[in-house]
Design an enzyme around this catalytic site. Structure first.
Site, short mmCIF file in Angstrom:
data_model
loop_
_atom_site.label_atom_id
_atom_site.label_comp_id
_atom_site.label_asym_id
_atom_site.label_seq_id
_atom_site.Cartn_x
_atom_site.Cartn_y
_atom_site.Cartn_z
N TYR A 480 0.85 -1.20 0.00
CA TYR A 480 0.00 0.00 0.00
C TYR A 480 0.88 1.25 0.00
CZ TYR A 480 -3.86 3.15 0.92
OH TYR A 480 -4.79 4.16 0.81
N SER A 560 -6.37 0.78 -4.56
CA SER A 560 -6.49 2.22 -4.29
C SER A 560 -5.12 2.88 -4.42
CB SER A 560 -7.11 2.43 -2.91
OG SER A 560 -7.59 3.75 -2.77
N ASP A 644 -17.53 3.23 -8.24
CA ASP A 644 -16.48 3.71 -7.35
C ASP A 644 -16.41 5.24 -7.44
OD1 ASP A 644 -14.25 4.27 -5.86
OD2 ASP A 644 -13.00 2.71 -6.76
N HIS A 679 -15.78 1.20 -4.22
CA HIS A 679 -14.36 1.11 -3.90
C HIS A 679 -14.02 -0.16 -3.13
CE1 HIS A 679 -10.51 3.06 -3.96
NE2 HIS A 679 -10.36 2.98 -2.65
#
Length: 718
Positions: A480, A560, A644, A679
């Site tokens: 991430y 993301s 999203d 999302h």
């Protein structure tokens, strides 16, 4: 500074072949994607944007493009010989009862339960520990297909009224519904068009919530940048709701939140323009027409009131404390010069909570949980004895409660709930899931590796005991690296299917995250964002150099901001991995801030309008703008959702179109677009299982497996 010129020139139509992929998954014919002559001038550099038309989520052209891409993608996925086996195994493994920690409101104990494969967990309640459980609220009945989910809830102080938010199709936009908890009847207080909001009650009279004015254009992609805090008085219409903060030019912020202290004494208000750093205000609700009191008037720190004792406030802050501390101050004069340390900063990051009048300080020690209990005077009572090495959370309860419930998990231990006696510090198992997975057959080990600049980065690697490190193990590297988010060990039902196939799962704690506090976060933002990609690349190289896997057996995955991570890594080092799995990614770094609340991410990214230097830096790694003609990219499965409105799907659409046009190899480049999905939050179980079956199938197939690596019928750990 920035000029846009648009002249539309159609270079191709959206087409697809009905026979594409029908015989052989490797014989792909992609949809031809129209290109337009759209150019934006950034500080004298003209940047082409041929697929900007895909940003229009309401157009028939975009809808047809989505259908065409999905047809090619699902034709391909359907030909993978063990796709159904993976789905069956995921379904079987997922089918176990899941319980949440209980919590008390009014006369009832509430908890959530999922029988196993229900799309949404069901809310139950009972009167006392020995009472009979009854269904209180069933989100599965919100919609026929399970795509409407529960998006938050809050009880009045006496527990007799419930306000709950629902999300339709995965959107961040919510509808707040008010229910009489005694008889379960819906009251006429429904509030619409709510976004990025909690619900905080003032006694039993009403609650505070936040939202934006409905934007012009598409509600799924139009920019929203002025948040407002409202108060809803029970029994009145939404049109009568009073704006408490955010309605004037000087109070304009992108994110505003309000919370009432447990004793109803104070309303605290946070006001932010980015995801990090914010102002802090206070209102005394015990007086009529209270004034707004400023605690912090700048956005350089993250601070919030965790509790109060009368007029004494306890504030969690990273002001002059990058790893956070708790300070105390009197509400009559609450500015920083009057703060006193209550629980000082340490070398580890603090994430505190309160329960039964005490403070529970959870620390991250190399991303592993450590919890200490302090009394109301700041004196250490004890270190909480945890069940093992992993992640613990949930040390919260009301002031007058004697017990709390916390969860414990790691990469091989399914989440278990423990009941903790606040007075004597003893724990007992409250609920341990009965899942077809034996943690004893698997192991996790933490390693530290050197990034490009010599920074030590931790990584936890999980695999089946006895795995031979021969460089041939299928491996997923997940990351991430942003927004102060910490990746701590947690069990995943889906990843256990990967592990049983002999797969390795590796998770590094990249810079940009919060594992080592504000300094670690700030080392991976703006003009230092490349550090994050370098950390991820170095993690892959460590796995290869130490024979966990090879480039031919490595997949990189992230969602993301993690989708950006994968997009940047695969365009910078396409040779490093065999498979790339970017999910709901931020792929167009020059325009991300023009959609929905994207401008609020500028603390981490900067924007292309900030300066020529910032533009050039973003342009240098933006995945959409760094797909090169004639390069062999890894097999790629882009995943996104058509609803999203956090990271709009146009990011993924444009990235997939660029890859399909330019990449020179034979590896497939596909995009899987989930319909009526956002999302990720609230996604139905059925859709989650289908998506993982496709991801794992695509990954293994493109690593060269004609059959599954292990006999799936034997089950985990057999």
């Amino acid at each position: 500074m920035k000029k846009i010129s648009t002249a539309i020139c159609v270079l191709g139509l959206i087409t697809y072949s009905n026979t594409a992929n029908s015989q052989n998954p490797n014989e792909l014919k992609y949809p031809e994607t129209k290109k337009v002559d759209t150019v934006t001038d950034y500080f004298g550099t003209k940047v082409e944007d041929p697929y900007r038309w895909l940003e229009d989520d309401r157009s028939e052209e975009t809808e047809n493009w989505v259908k065409a891409q999905n047809k090619v993608t699902f034709n391909y996925l359907e030909q993978i010989p063990y796709r159904d086996q993976l789905k069956e195994r995921l379904t079987k493994l997922w089918d176990y009862e899941k319980l949440s920690a209980p919590f008390t409101e009014g006369d009832y104990i509430y908890f959530f339960k999922n029988d196993g494969l229900q799309n949404q967990s069901v809310m139950y309640r009972k009167k006392g520990e020995e009472g009979k459980a009854e269904i209180f609220l069933d989100p599965n009945k919100f919609s026929e297909d399970g795509t409407t989910s529960l998006g938050g809830m809050s009880f009045s102080k006496d527990g007799k009224i419930l306000a709950y938010a629902i999300s339709e199709g995965g959107s961040d936009w919510r509808k707040i519904i008010v229910m009489d908890a005694e008889n379960k009847k819906i009251l006429g207080d429904t509030i619409r068009d709510v976004k990025f909001s909690g619900m905080s009650w003032k006694g039993n009279d009403g609650f505070f919530y936040s939202s934006y004015d409905k934007p012009d254009g598409s509600e799924l992609s139009a920019k929203t940048d002025q948040h407002k805090l409202y108060y809803h008085k029970l029994g009145t219409a939404q049109s009568e709701d009073k704006v408490i903060f955010g309605d004037s030019a000087d109070q304009k912020h992108r994110y505003i939140g309000g919370g009432v202290t447990e004793d109803d004494h104070y309303l605290t208000i946070s006001a932010r323009n980015s995801t990090s750093g914010g102002k802090l205000f206070l209102m005394d609700l015990t007086i009529e027409d209270p004034e707004l009191v400023t605690i912090l008037d700048h956005e350089k720190t993250d601070s919030y009131v965790i509790k109060n004792e009368g007029s004494k406030l306890f504030i969690v802050t990273n002001l002059d404390a990058p790893n956070k501390r708790i300070v105390s101050v009197d509400a009559s004069n609450p500015t920083p010069e009057n703060w006193e340390d209550f629980i000082p900063e340490t070398e580890n990051v603090l994430s505190p909570s309160t329960a039964g009048g005490d403070f529970f300080a959870e620390y991250m020690v190399d991303a592993i949980s450590q919890v200490k209990q302090y009394d109301s005077e700041g004196k250490l009572i004890r270190e909480v004895e945890l069940p093992g090495i992993g992640s613990a959370g949930g040390f919260g309860a009301k002031e007058d409660e004697k017990v709390l419930y916390y969860s414990f998990t790691n990469y091989v231990t399914p989440g278990t709930i423990y009941k903790y006696n606040i007075e004597n510090g003893t724990s007992e198992v409250y609920n341990k899931p009965n899942i077809d997975f034996d943690p004893e057959n698997y192991e996790s080990k933490q390693v530290f590796y050197d990034s490009k600049d010599g920074t030590k980065v931790p990584m936890i690697i999980t695999y089946k005991k006895g795995t031979e490190l021969n460089g041939e193990n299928p491996t997923i590297l997940y990351g991430y690296g942003g927004f102060n988010v910490s990746l701590t060990p947690g069990f995943s039902t889906a990843m256990s299917v990967w592990l049983e196939q002999g797969g390795i799962y590796a998770v590094p704690n990249l810079r940009g995250g919060g594992e080592y506090g504000k300094e670690w976060h700030d080392a991976g933002i703006k003009l230092k964002k490349q550090n994050v990609f370098d950390d991820f690349i170095a993690a892959a190289e460590y796995l290869i150099d130490n024979d966990y896997t090879s480039s031919d057996k490595l997949a990189v995955r992230g969602g993301s901001n993690g989708g950006l991570l994968v997009g940047a890594t695969m365009t910078q080092r396409p040779d490093l991995m065999q498979v790339a799995l970017p999910a709901v990614g931020v792929m167009d770094m020059l325009r991300y801030h023009t959609f929905t609340a994207g401008a609020g991410w500028a603390y981490d990214y900067g924007t292309a309008e900030d300066s020529k230097e910032m533009f050039e830096y973003l342009y240098g790694y933006s995945p959409v703008h760094n797909v090169k003609e004639g390069v062999e990219y890894p097999a790629t499965l882009v995943t996104t959702g058509d609803h999203d409105d956090r990271v709009v799907p146009a990011h993924s659409f444009k990235f997939a179109a660029e890859l399909q046009e330019k990449h020179a190899g034979e590896e497939p480049v596909l995009i899987r677009i989930e319909t009526k999905a956002g999302h990720g939050a609230g996604k139905p179980t059925s859709k989650i299982i289908e998506e993982y079956a496709d991801i794992f199938g695509f990954t293994l197939y493109n690593m060269g497996y004609e059959d599954l690596p292990k006999d799936i019928e034997k089950g985990v750990g057999q």
